[in-house]
Design a protein around this motif. Structure first.
Motif, PDB file in Angstrom:
ATOM      1  N   LEU A   1     -81.248   9.311  16.095  1.00 32.47           N
ATOM      2  CA  LEU A   1     -82.411  10.023  16.624  1.00 32.47           C
ATOM      3  C   LEU A   1     -82.163  10.404  18.079  1.00 32.47           C
ATOM      4  O   LEU A   1     -81.930   9.536  18.927  1.00 32.47           O
ATOM      5  CB  LEU A   1     -83.660   9.159  16.521  1.00 32.47           C
TER       6      LEU A   1
ATOM      7  N   VAL B   1     -87.702   9.753   8.404  1.00 28.42           N
ATOM      8  CA  VAL B   1     -86.396   9.162   8.100  1.00 28.42           C
ATOM      9  C   VAL B   1     -86.635   7.793   7.477  1.00 28.42           C
ATOM     10  O   VAL B   1     -87.359   6.970   8.053  1.00 28.42           O
ATOM     11  CB  VAL B   1     -85.518   9.013   9.362  1.00 28.42           C
ATOM     12  N   HIS B   2     -86.037   7.562   6.299  1.00 27.90           N
ATOM     13  CA  HIS B   2     -86.244   6.294   5.604  1.00 27.90           C
ATOM     14  C   HIS B   2     -84.927   5.745   5.075  1.00 27.90           C
ATOM     15  O   HIS B   2     -84.003   6.502   4.757  1.00 27.90           O
ATOM     16  CB  HIS B   2     -87.235   6.473   4.436  1.00 27.90           C
TER      17      HIS B   2
ATOM     18  N   VAL C   1     -83.332  11.839   5.288  1.00 29.81           N
ATOM     19  CA  VAL C   1     -84.127  12.568   6.273  1.00 29.81           C
ATOM     20  C   VAL C   1     -84.903  13.655   5.541  1.00 29.81           C
ATOM     21  O   VAL C   1     -84.316  14.507   4.868  1.00 29.81           O
ATOM     22  CB  VAL C   1     -83.226  13.208   7.354  1.00 29.81           C
TER      23      VAL C   1
ATOM     24  N   VAL D   1     -79.485   6.679   4.260  1.00 28.80           N
ATOM     25  CA  VAL D   1     -80.722   7.125   4.894  1.00 28.80           C
ATOM     26  C   VAL D   1     -81.066   8.502   4.335  1.00 28.80           C
ATOM     27  O   VAL D   1     -80.177   9.294   4.013  1.00 28.80           O
ATOM     28  CB  VAL D   1     -80.607   7.195   6.428  1.00 28.80           C
TER      29      VAL D   1
ATOM     30  N   VAL E   1     -80.514  13.892  14.415  1.00 27.79           N
ATOM     31  CA  VAL E   1     -81.791  14.594  14.495  1.00 27.79           C
ATOM     32  C   VAL E   1     -82.041  14.961  15.948  1.00 27.79           C
ATOM     33  O   VAL E   1     -82.211  14.101  16.805  1.00 27.79           O
ATOM     34  CB  VAL E   1     -82.936  13.728  13.951  1.00 27.79           C
TER      35      VAL E   1
ATOM     36  N   ALA F   1     -89.977   7.636  11.696  1.00 31.91           N
ATOM     37  CA  ALA F   1     -88.534   7.445  11.822  1.00 31.91           C
ATOM     38  C   ALA F   1     -88.305   6.310  12.807  1.00 31.91           C
ATOM     39  O   ALA F   1     -87.933   6.518  13.961  1.00 31.91           O
ATOM     40  CB  ALA F   1     -87.858   8.726  12.293  1.00 31.91           C
TER      41      ALA F   1
ATOM     42  N   CYS G   1     -78.446   7.640  10.492  1.00 26.63           N
ATOM     43  CA  CYS G   1     -79.196   8.687  11.173  1.00 26.63           C
ATOM     44  C   CYS G   1     -79.333   8.320  12.640  1.00 26.63           C
ATOM     45  O   CYS G   1     -79.743   7.197  12.982  1.00 26.63           O
ATOM     46  CB  CYS G   1     -80.580   8.883  10.557  1.00 26.63           C
TER      47      CYS G   1
ATOM     48  N   ILE H   1     -80.795   3.490  10.890  1.00 28.50           N
ATOM     49  CA  ILE H   1     -81.596   4.436  11.672  1.00 28.50           C
ATOM     50  C   ILE H   1     -81.499   3.984  13.117  1.00 28.50           C
ATOM     51  O   ILE H   1     -81.920   2.872  13.463  1.00 28.50           O
ATOM     52  CB  ILE H   1     -83.057   4.465  11.187  1.00 28.50           C
TER      53      ILE H   1
ATOM     54  N   ALA I   1     -87.154  17.663  11.445  1.00 27.04           N
ATOM     55  CA  ALA I   1     -87.209  16.385  10.727  1.00 27.04           C
ATOM     56  C   ALA I   1     -88.638  15.838  10.755  1.00 27.04           C
ATOM     57  O   ALA I   1     -89.261  15.789  11.816  1.00 27.04           O
ATOM     58  CB  ALA I   1     -86.244  15.387  11.344  1.00 27.04           C
TER      59      ALA I   1
ATOM     60  N   THR J   1     -79.255  13.500   2.968  1.00 26.45           N
ATOM     61  CA  THR J   1     -78.864  12.103   2.788  1.00 26.45           C
ATOM     62  C   THR J   1     -77.554  11.831   3.514  1.00 26.45           C
ATOM     63  O   THR J   1     -76.623  12.630   3.491  1.00 26.45           O
ATOM     64  CB  THR J   1     -78.703  11.774   1.293  1.00 26.45           C
TER      65      THR J   1
ATOM     66  N   THR K   1     -84.470  17.518   1.724  1.00 31.13           N
ATOM     67  CA  THR K   1     -83.998  16.216   2.183  1.00 31.13           C
ATOM     68  C   THR K   1     -82.500  16.281   2.469  1.00 31.13           C
ATOM     69  O   THR K   1     -81.769  17.077   1.880  1.00 31.13           O
ATOM     70  CB  THR K   1     -84.267  15.118   1.137  1.00 31.13           C
TER      71      THR K   1
END
Length: 465
Positions: free
Chosen positions: A265, A241-242, A250, A248, A180, A154, A263, A161, A238, A259, A257
């Motif tokens: 962190l 994360v992409h 998670v 994004v 997250v 992530a 996101c 992100i 988590a 969406t 998942t």
């Protein structure tokens, strides 16, 4: 014969660094602060001051949401009168942070402190390399701070992100924000963005939000989060994360998942000690990279002290500042009392806020401290009723027999202010009787503090209410 002034070099200009600089200068030392980003450090420029400024706006939005119950109409037809102007909001946040840093710089410079704007590193126990020069000192204080922790799968990109330090450069509010981490930082930002109009999903790896805080307080906050429309995912760790276009994704450890558009962190902090040259000064780090210090801020190297987040000792600005002051008092020969972490008051700036000091409910539940406990609901407070406030409480922990105040928790608007009488009581060894016999304004939220103290008295020396 005039003795030479002691030389003090401070590596880092956050609360631990600049407060230490002020003390050292006032004690007659020749002081140099080496700081790369600006005085006030991350606390002022990217962390505490910006986040609390954002939260202040969010709290106002929450207050406006209670307008109908107060007999106010804030809509024109079906259109809300108040909307969030994200660019203006973020610009104000950054301007206030910069102004606060400037104020600190001006104050420190007025005390005759030399400020070097550069990244510094220790080259020995009493030497720091910075901007092509070597600063030599009799006393060194390391106040290098810490940075947001990131996960291997992530990696923040500053666009979708994010760490909390990247939020204020966004062009607009996140439409669907996935937070997250449900600790203090995660809960604060999740609540703030939900209030500002984002749809928030809070991913918590624990059974509840704020897992390390007072359980009763955490239950209040999680209940409010859910009532306000937040999607709280408990027991959901988590894993990755992409980015997926303008979204994004998670991925949770159980394969599910989530969406969203962005996101955030909030999974802890790591000390900024890498590349600092601690090994050249003989400064010992623990297994996580934090600098080991004692209760007067000494490191393992003679004449070298450390303060603030880089020590891992309660990551609060107030603690960092006190560590820095204590370091200078000790190093420069003043009488000093070792830091007392049990007396530190802390606040979580959710809405309502959670403030606590002294003995914790967890310690009581483990049987570590015999106490009598009372919890006074805020809903019975007349000022709270006037403001449409239904959630919150004042909790007091007192020693059986003597009634000495050992701790307290306040869940309320401005709990950060309301905790002060309990902090004073602990610091000055006051009893619930003394609080109960103190006049409070009527009507006021602080009246719940004195009422809680009276309740402890009424239920007798062994009451647990």
């Amino acid at each position: 014969m005039t003795l030479p002034r002691p030389r003090v070099a401070i590596l880092g200009g956050g609360p631990g660094g600049y407060e230490a600089a002020l003390v050292a200068a006032q004690l007659g030392a020749e002081v140099t602060v080496i700081d790369e980003d600006g005085l006030g450090g991350a606390c002022v420029l990217t962390d505490c001051v910006p986040s609390k400024t954002l939260i202040e706006s969010a709290t106002t939005m929450t207050s406006l949401g209670r307008s109908a119950s107060l007999g106010l109409q804030l809509e024109d037809g079906h259109n809300p009168v108040v909307e969030v102007d994200a660019p203006a909001l973020y610009a104000r946040i950054k301007a206030l942070a910069a102004a606060q840093s400037d104020d600190i710089t001006e104050r420190v410079a007025a005390e005759g402190v030399q400020i070097i704007r550069a990244r510094g590193a220790l080259t020995g126990p009493h030497t720091i390399a910075a901007a092509g020069t070597t600063v030599r000192a009799d006393v060194v204080l390391i106040a290098a701070g810490a940075n947001p922790r990131v996960l291997p799968d992530a990696v923040p990109d500053g666009e979708r992100i994010l760490t909390w330090r990247q939020l204020y450069d966004l062009p607009e509010l996140p439409e669907e924000l996935i937070v997250v981490g449900s600790g203090v930082t995660g809960a604060e930002f999740a609540g703030a963005y939900q209030a500002l109009g984002s749809q928030v999903t809070l991913v918590s790896s624990r059974d509840r939000v704020l897992p390390h805080e007072d359980k009763d307080a955490a239950i209040v906050i999680e209940g409010l989060f859910r009532r306000r429309g937040m999607n709280v995912l408990g027991r959901s760790r988590a894993q990755a994360v992409h980015r997926k276009g303008d979204s994004v994704v998670v991925t949770l450890s159980d394969g599910r998942t989530v969406t969203g558009s962005h996101c955030l962190l909030t999974v802890g902090m790591v000390p900024s000690t890498a590349g600092l040259g601690c090994e050249h000064a003989g400064v010992t780090l623990d297994s996580r990279g934090f600098i080991e210090v004692d209760r007067v801020s000494r490191t393992s190297a003679p004449g070298v002290y450390a303060a603030g987040d880089c020590t891992g000792v309660q990551m609060l600005a107030s603690v960092a500042a006190m560590q820095g002051r204590i370091a200078m008092w000790h190093a420069l020969g003043e009488a000093v009392q070792p830091i007392r972490l049990s007396h530190v008051a802390a606040t979580i700036f959710t809405d309502p806020e959670i403030a606590s000091v002294g003995v914790s409910q967890a310690a009581v539940d483990r049987g570590e401290v015999p106490v009598r406990v009372v919890k006074q609901p805020l809903a019975t407070n007349p000022r709270a009723k006037m403001a449409g406030i239904r959630d919150g409480f004042v909790k007091i922990f007192a020693r059986p027999g003597t009634g000495m105040v050992l701790g307290g928790v306040v869940v309320a608007p401005r709990a950060s202010e309301l905790i002060l009488p309990l902090s004073i009581a602990i610091e000055q060894n006051l009893s619930v009787d003394q609080i109960a016999h103190t006049f409070s304004v009527y009507p006021s939220l602080s009246g719940s503090v004195t009422e809680a103290a009276r309740t402890v008295m009424e239920f007798g020396p062994d009451a647990i209410v």
